[in-house]
Design an enzyme around this catalytic site. Structure first.
Site, PDB file in Angstrom:
ATOM      1  N   ARG A 199       0.812  -1.221   0.000  1.00 52.73           N
ATOM      2  CA  ARG A 199       0.000   0.000   0.000  1.00 52.73           C
ATOM      3  C   ARG A 199       0.842   1.265   0.000  1.00 52.73           C
ATOM      4  NH1 ARG A 199      -0.578  -1.782   5.507  1.00 52.73           N
ATOM      5  NH2 ARG A 199       0.372  -0.326   6.999  1.00 52.73           N
ATOM      6  N   ASP A 207      13.340   4.098   5.309  1.00 53.73           N
ATOM      7  CA  ASP A 207      13.262   2.958   4.382  1.00 53.73           C
ATOM      8  C   ASP A 207      14.218   3.151   3.207  1.00 53.73           C
ATOM      9  OD1 ASP A 207      10.239   1.344   4.712  1.00 53.73           O
ATOM     10  OD2 ASP A 207      10.535   3.255   5.722  1.00 53.73           O
ATOM     11  N   ASP A 381       6.806   3.076  14.746  1.00 52.98           N
ATOM     12  CA  ASP A 381       5.384   3.244  15.032  1.00 52.98           C
ATOM     13  C   ASP A 381       4.678   1.884  14.964  1.00 52.98           C
ATOM     14  OD1 ASP A 381       6.130   3.348  12.329  1.00 52.98           O
ATOM     15  OD2 ASP A 381       4.339   4.430  11.736  1.00 52.98           O
ATOM     16  N   GLU A 576       6.806  -7.304   5.047  1.00 56.15           N
ATOM     17  CA  GLU A 576       7.353  -6.135   5.741  1.00 56.15           C
ATOM     18  C   GLU A 576       8.115  -6.511   7.007  1.00 56.15           C
ATOM     19  OE1 GLU A 576       5.452  -1.984   7.583  1.00 56.15           O
ATOM     20  OE2 GLU A 576       4.216  -3.781   7.377  1.00 56.15           O
TER      21      GLU A 576
END
Length: 641
Positions: A199, A207, A381, A576
């Site tokens: 997404r 990153d 997060d 991920e």
């Protein structure tokens, strides 16, 4: 059932399969994909072997490879595929690495220009309104004209020029009409960048550095350099490297890796572009001074740094219901304070609406969201380490990263500018100045963050004047930045291997620390039992910095074994994040696991996971790569040592 059109032989041995693509895919799925997810995995109960003449395709891995090769052929528009047997029998590590190099990086590459707008504008996060918006900096008139010229070519496409001075109030005002932020244009085309995947169609802060490490390994220095250029554009036109180039991220940055990115890209260049180095270095120094070293903001009274994102109200990018518990708590407190409680009682939704409009003011809730946005600025997060306290912490990670800036500036100026660097505006920086700054930061880190009894660095709460003692992978960032003495490093490595080593690599935090810090049972994705690519990569390099080659290889093996095992069992899945205790990609904490949803084949993996695989293979010895391809369990392998 025979679904091969032909098997091409050489001296009686099958060398190649010639297959009808659509028919073979349909047959494979019908026979082997019993759970209907359009993948062939170990969870399927269908057939596990096909035989044709002298050649047998046996097992989940080979069948899923066949499906993937057919899917590639279909994506390329082929009706008939000629698939070499060598592809079916390719070792798992070689296949994963090759797919990353040959397919995944290109599939993850984006541009913000006419060519790339379609992908970005179709993203579900592009806007919550009828109009799809792109926001362009006030200071970039070329981009303003470029995108204005495109408005008539796209339906429901709107170009918005940002104000000269971007305030938190302004950013809040556009939260209900979000959009992509433009990046660098060069010769009428967008400068490319790599996105994480799934997404995520934005260029993310930290990153991008880790993706760059993988790109350089794979000979894509050009793309890594382009990403540095986009970072420099962000600093010049948005004032900082953004959390990501979406409108609601305008008030916060991310962990700073630009100096390392510049240094590694420049030294990987065949022909050294010193003009590019000078320009990039000047911009990185600007970021250091303007973003990180402004007093009473991200620089605190201790002389050390913190994360501190600005912004107003509830972060809009979070998943629905993310703040339900905390907002319910504050709504109940508000209702209890009302003089006529039962008559005037607000629902939680009514409380949220009045809080967001400013009708209800609550400084405690305001501060909670300062901590929350700062936590997101940290890249972690979320984590119990930072929950409702992040803005009060001199964290080990941010100070290690800024120390790395200082030593990188010293190194680059000394090696490539003879010790003196003059900016385009005439200001001179010397390598000695940066050496002094780094030395001062190291002293302060040892004063406030180092715990001699524990033999580790910990975050420091400067409001309470106390260390947190929370065991986190971030406590070991100093190894990567080369901060500890040899003696400190020895104790740190012992703690790392004892407290954070799991079967599948390094834990984001220890179970004990999470249990002490958590105020409810909600699992935070940057905590136990999860593991993340950037932590692994920094730990491997940090261990090697101090000569701990054996430990680096072991941790790299554990991580790559887990990735490889899951890819073999689950149709090439590279997600991920992982649960490194149970060694699975089946992770459901908070936002789920990006990169697990695909049909037939993943064409992109996940950005920093891809990079970690390529770096890990460089670290492993040849014999460990052989063990990896045999999928030898790490607990068995390393119990012998």
């Amino acid at each position: 059932m025979l679904f091969f059109l032909a098997a091409c032989k050489n001296n009686g041995e099958v060398k190649e399969l010639e297959l009808n693509v659509e028919e073979t895919i349909d047959n494979l799925i019908a026979l082997a994909d019993t759970d209907g997810d359009k993948k062939i995995t170990k969870d399927d109960k269908g057939v596990k072997s096909y035989k044709y003449e002298l050649y047998e395709i046996d097992g989940t891995y080979k069948l899923s490879v066949l499906l993937q090769e057919l899917a590639l052929a279909k994506n390329e528009g082929k009706k008939v595929a000629r698939i070499p047997i060598s592809r079916i029998e390719e070792s798992p590590s070689a296949r994963i690495s090759r797919m990353i190099k040959e397919y995944y990086w290109d599939d993850l590459t984006r541009t913000v220009d006419e060519k790339g707008l379609k992908t970005i504008l179709e993203d579900a996060k592009a806007s919550d309104t009828v109009k799809k918006r792109i926001y362009v900096p006030y200071t970039d008139t070329i981009a303003q004209q470029y995108f204005k010229n495109l408005e008539s070519k796209y339906n429901n496409f709107l170009v918005e020029v940002l104000p000269e001075h971007i305030t938190p109030q302004y950013v809040k005002s556009i939260n209900k009409v979000p959009g992509i932020l433009s990046l660098k244009l060069e010769d009428g085309e967008g400068v490319p960048f790599v996105v994480p995947g799934g997404r995520f169609n934005e260029m993310y802060g930290w990153d991008s550095y880790f993706e760059g490490v993988g790109l350089i390994i794979d000979g894509r220095t050009d793309l890594a350099k382009a990403m540095v250029d986009n970072f420099c554009y962000q600093i010049e036109h948005y004032g900082k490297i953004l959390n990501a180039n979406r409108s609601y991220y305008l008030t916060r940055t991310q962990p700073p890796f630009l100096s390392s990115f510049i240094r590694e890209v420049f030294e990987a260049q065949g022909v050294k572009d010193t003009a590019w180095l000078a320009s990039s270095l000047e911009t990185a120094i600007k970021e250091y001074e303007k973003v990180w070293m402004e007093k009473d903001k991200r620089l605190t009274s201790t002389g050390l740094n913190r994360y501190l994102a600005s912004g107003i109200g509830i972060p809009p990018e979070t998943e629905e219901g993310h703040f339900n518990e905390i907002l319910t708590e504050f709504a109940e407190k508000y209702n209890a304070s009302l003089p006529n409680f039962e008559k005037n009682k607000l629902t939680v939704q009514e409380y949220i609406e009045k809080y967001e409009s400013g009708e209800i003011e609550d400084k405690a809730l305001d501060m909670y969201f300062v901590h929350d946005r700062s936590l997101r600025e940290s890249g972690h997060d979320t984590s119990w380490r930072l929950d409702n306290v992040c803005a009060y912490l001199n964290t080990v990670d941010i100070n290690s990263l800024i120390y790395k800036y200082e030593t990188d500036f010293e190194y680059l100026i000394n090696k490539y500018f003879k010790g003196n660097f003059k900016t385009s505006k005439g200001k001179v920086y010397t390598s000695g100045q940066w050496n002094k700054k780094a030395g001062e930061r190291k002293e302060l880190m040892n004063k406030f963050l180092w715990n001699e009894n524990a033999g580790s660095y910990f975050d420091y709460n400067f409001m309470k004047a106390v260390g947190t003692n929370f065991q986190s992978a971030t406590n070991f960032f100093p190894l990567w930045a080369k901060i500890p003495t040899k003696e400190q490093a020895e104790r740190m490595v012992q703690n790392l291997m004892k407290d954070l080593k799991a079967k599948g690599g390094i834990l984001a935090s220890s179970k004990e620390s999470v249990e002490k810090a958590a105020t409810n049972d909600i699992q935070r994705q940057w905590d136990y039992p999860y593991g993340w690519a950037p932590h692994q990569m920094l730990m491997w390099v940090g261990l090697k910095n101090y000569g701990y080659e054996k430990e680096a290889r072991e941790l790299a093996y554990r991580w790559l074994w887990m990735i490889t095992r899951n890819a073999v069992d689950y149709n090439g899945t590279i997600p991920e994040k992982y649960d490194v205790v149970n060694c699975t990609h089946k992770v459901y904490a908070e936002y789920g696991n990006v990169g697990t949803e695909f049909d037939y084949i993943t064409t992109s993996g996940f950005g920093w996971m891809n990079a970690s695989y390529q770096l890990g293979l460089k670290i492993l010895s040849e014999d460990l790569v052989n063990e990896l391809n045999l999928l030898t369990d790490p607990e068995t392998l390393f119990s012998k040592e």
